[in-house]
Design an enzyme around this catalytic site. Sequence first.
Site, PDB file in Angstrom:
ATOM      1  N   ASN A 184       0.979  -1.087   0.043  1.00  0.00           N
ATOM      2  CA  ASN A 184      -0.053   0.166   0.090  1.00  0.00           C
ATOM      3  C   ASN A 184       1.097   0.874  -0.270  1.00  0.00           C
ATOM      4  O   ASN A 184       1.798   1.338   0.812  1.00  0.00           O
ATOM      5  CB  ASN A 184      -0.688   0.098   0.899  1.00  0.00           C
ATOM      6  CG  ASN A 184      -1.837   1.055   1.223  1.00  0.00           C
ATOM      7  OD1 ASN A 184      -2.223   2.005   0.407  1.00  0.00           O
ATOM      8  ND2 ASN A 184      -2.504   0.963   2.232  1.00  0.00           N
ATOM      9  N   PHE A 185       0.700   1.871  -0.838  1.00  0.00           N
ATOM     10  CA  PHE A 185       1.762   3.082  -0.798  1.00  0.00           C
ATOM     11  C   PHE A 185       1.142   4.277  -0.584  1.00  0.00           C
ATOM     12  O   PHE A 185       2.258   5.278   0.069  1.00  0.00           O
ATOM     13  CB  PHE A 185       1.707   3.631  -2.633  1.00  0.00           C
ATOM     14  CG  PHE A 185       2.748   3.133  -3.404  1.00  0.00           C
ATOM     15  CD1 PHE A 185       2.923   1.238  -3.193  1.00  0.00           C
ATOM     16  CD2 PHE A 185       3.093   3.571  -4.703  1.00  0.00           C
ATOM     17  CE1 PHE A 185       3.743   0.894  -4.088  1.00  0.00           C
ATOM     18  CE2 PHE A 185       3.501   2.384  -5.263  1.00  0.00           C
ATOM     19  CZ  PHE A 185       4.008   1.798  -5.523  1.00  0.00           C
ATOM     20  N   LYS A 186      -0.192   3.892   0.059  1.00  0.00           N
ATOM     21  CA  LYS A 186      -0.666   5.470   0.818  1.00  0.00           C
ATOM     22  C   LYS A 186      -0.461   6.636   0.266  1.00  0.00           C
ATOM     23  O   LYS A 186      -0.674   6.756  -0.858  1.00  0.00           O
ATOM     24  CB  LYS A 186       0.108   5.435   2.480  1.00  0.00           C
ATOM     25  CG  LYS A 186      -0.239   3.685   3.204  1.00  0.00           C
ATOM     26  CD  LYS A 186       0.102   3.736   4.087  1.00  0.00           C
ATOM     27  CE  LYS A 186      -0.651   2.684   5.387  1.00  0.00           C
ATOM     28  NZ  LYS A 186      -0.665   2.507   6.329  1.00  0.00           N
ATOM     29  N   HIS A 210      -9.932   0.839   4.630  1.00  0.00           N
ATOM     30  CA  HIS A 210      -8.786   1.048   5.094  1.00  0.00           C
ATOM     31  C   HIS A 210      -9.149   1.841   5.869  1.00  0.00           C
ATOM     32  O   HIS A 210      -9.542   2.804   6.404  1.00  0.00           O
ATOM     33  CB  HIS A 210      -7.593   1.107   3.936  1.00  0.00           C
ATOM     34  CG  HIS A 210      -6.599   1.186   4.807  1.00  0.00           C
ATOM     35  ND1 HIS A 210      -5.994   2.117   5.708  1.00  0.00           N
ATOM     36  CD2 HIS A 210      -5.733   0.280   4.480  1.00  0.00           C
ATOM     37  CE1 HIS A 210      -4.714   1.937   5.981  1.00  0.00           C
ATOM     38  NE2 HIS A 210      -4.654   0.988   5.331  1.00  0.00           N
ATOM     39  N   GLU A 241      -6.665  -5.237   9.912  1.00  0.00           N
ATOM     40  CA  GLU A 241      -5.741  -4.641   9.845  1.00  0.00           C
ATOM     41  C   GLU A 241      -5.726  -3.699  11.398  1.00  0.00           C
ATOM     42  O   GLU A 241      -6.425  -2.607  11.454  1.00  0.00           O
ATOM     43  CB  GLU A 241      -5.113  -3.981   8.858  1.00  0.00           C
ATOM     44  CG  GLU A 241      -4.419  -4.207   7.926  1.00  0.00           C
ATOM     45  CD  GLU A 241      -3.698  -3.379   7.017  1.00  0.00           C
ATOM     46  OE1 GLU A 241      -4.434  -1.878   7.099  1.00  0.00           O
ATOM     47  OE2 GLU A 241      -2.777  -3.293   6.389  1.00  0.00           O
ATOM     48  N   ILE A 257      -0.383  -0.255  12.985  1.00  0.00           N
ATOM     49  CA  ILE A 257      -0.229   0.493  11.432  1.00  0.00           C
ATOM     50  C   ILE A 257       0.616   1.254  11.825  1.00  0.00           C
ATOM     51  O   ILE A 257       1.159   2.460  12.637  1.00  0.00           O
ATOM     52  CB  ILE A 257      -1.607   0.531  10.845  1.00  0.00           C
ATOM     53  CG1 ILE A 257      -2.758  -0.482  10.377  1.00  0.00           C
ATOM     54  CG2 ILE A 257      -1.415   1.860   9.809  1.00  0.00           C
ATOM     55  CD1 ILE A 257      -3.699   0.523  10.052  1.00  0.00           C
ATOM     56  N   GLY A 282       2.192  -3.304  10.275  1.00  0.00           N
ATOM     57  CA  GLY A 282       3.225  -3.977  11.044  1.00  0.00           C
ATOM     58  C   GLY A 282       4.242  -4.802  10.849  1.00  0.00           C
ATOM     59  O   GLY A 282       5.418  -4.857  10.733  1.00  0.00           O
ATOM     60  N   ALA A 319       3.454  -1.865   4.040  1.00  0.00           N
ATOM     61  CA  ALA A 319       3.740   0.031   3.665  1.00  0.00           C
ATOM     62  C   ALA A 319       5.248   0.523   4.029  1.00  0.00           C
ATOM     63  O   ALA A 319       6.081   0.149   3.614  1.00  0.00           O
ATOM     64  CB  ALA A 319       2.138   0.778   4.524  1.00  0.00           C
ATOM     65  N   SER A 320       4.620   0.784   5.684  1.00  0.00           N
ATOM     66  CA  SER A 320       5.946   1.180   5.944  1.00  0.00           C
ATOM     67  C   SER A 320       7.371   1.114   6.388  1.00  0.00           C
ATOM     68  O   SER A 320       8.981   0.841   5.404  1.00  0.00           O
ATOM     69  CB  SER A 320       6.002   2.259   7.900  1.00  0.00           C
ATOM     70  OG  SER A 320       5.511   1.179   8.255  1.00  0.00           O
TER      71      SER A 320
HETATM   72  O1  G3P Z   1      -2.681  -1.820   4.309  1.00  0.00           O
HETATM   73  C1  G3P Z   1      -1.544  -1.626   4.885  1.00  0.00           C
HETATM   74  C2  G3P Z   1      -0.684  -0.788   6.312  1.00  0.00           C
HETATM   75  O2  G3P Z   1      -1.727  -0.244   6.094  1.00  0.00           O
HETATM   76  C3  G3P Z   1      -0.319  -1.487   6.901  1.00  0.00           C
HETATM   77  O3  G3P Z   1       0.681  -0.103   7.589  1.00  0.00           O
HETATM   78  O4  G3P Z   1       3.331   0.454   7.618  1.00  0.00           O
HETATM   79  O5  G3P Z   1       2.045  -1.103   8.854  1.00  0.00           O
HETATM   80  O6  G3P Z   1       3.217  -1.682   6.719  1.00  0.00           O
HETATM   81  P1  G3P Z   1       2.374  -0.632   7.402  1.00  0.00           P
END
Ligand code: G3P
Length: 222
Positions: free
Chosen positions: A9-11, A93, A141, A146, A181, A202-203
């Site tokens: 997810n590029f967000k 989301h 999620e 997150i 996470g 994402a991150s």
């Molecule tokens: O859609 C996936 C995202 O919400 C997860 O974020 O940064 O915890 O990988 P992250």
Amino acid sequence: MRTPVIILNFKAYRESSGERGLALAKVCEEVAQETGKSIVIAPEQIDLSLMVREVDIPVLAQHVDPIGEGSFTGHISPSAVKESGAIGTLINHSERQLPPEMIEITVQKCREAGLETVVCANDIEMAKVSASFGPDYVAVEPPELIGGDISVTSASPEVVSETVEKVKGVNPNVTVLCGAGVKNGEDVRKAIELGSEGVLLASGVVEAADQKSALLDLAGGL
Ligand code: G3P
């Protein structure tokens, strides 16, 4: 989407929009080609057509509005997302939540438009409700995880395994994913071991100093 899958997810990160987003999409394409693993990207809406044109991996929208075609302004229609070449969309989301009745209508409009649907759920209960709407995927999620450094598969493995059990009990045709996470191949391996068929993240990649190495490690867990 081919499972098991990693959905990146590029967000709206600086590192994943515009030209930097295109460079990241090409990294995802390289890793998918080198490993043979299923990697799907969810870029910012404005970059959808660009990504579809420039890389040969599946693209998802991050959100669509449950509208048809016609006199609507400032919306993202399922038909326009389909026209862009994207294969589907995230829905609900935790950073773009919808009321349950809107989720149901959105899933229906996406089905009519020929889009795959990944409905995100904050918890097991919402995952069950979402499964009743008949999406292709439900992704659990926990929002508090997150963006953090502790994976849902370590912090709350029972959330993943119980979501698989409850979702399949509501609708065996729904595929369960998980996220929040997820940072390395071990987190991904655990997600699969707990019964999910892929992860959203994402991150861990977008903000990585070496995005390709980070994604290669994650792909190793599929
Ligand atoms: O859609 C996936 C995202 O919400 C997860 O974020 O940064 O915890 O990988 P992250």
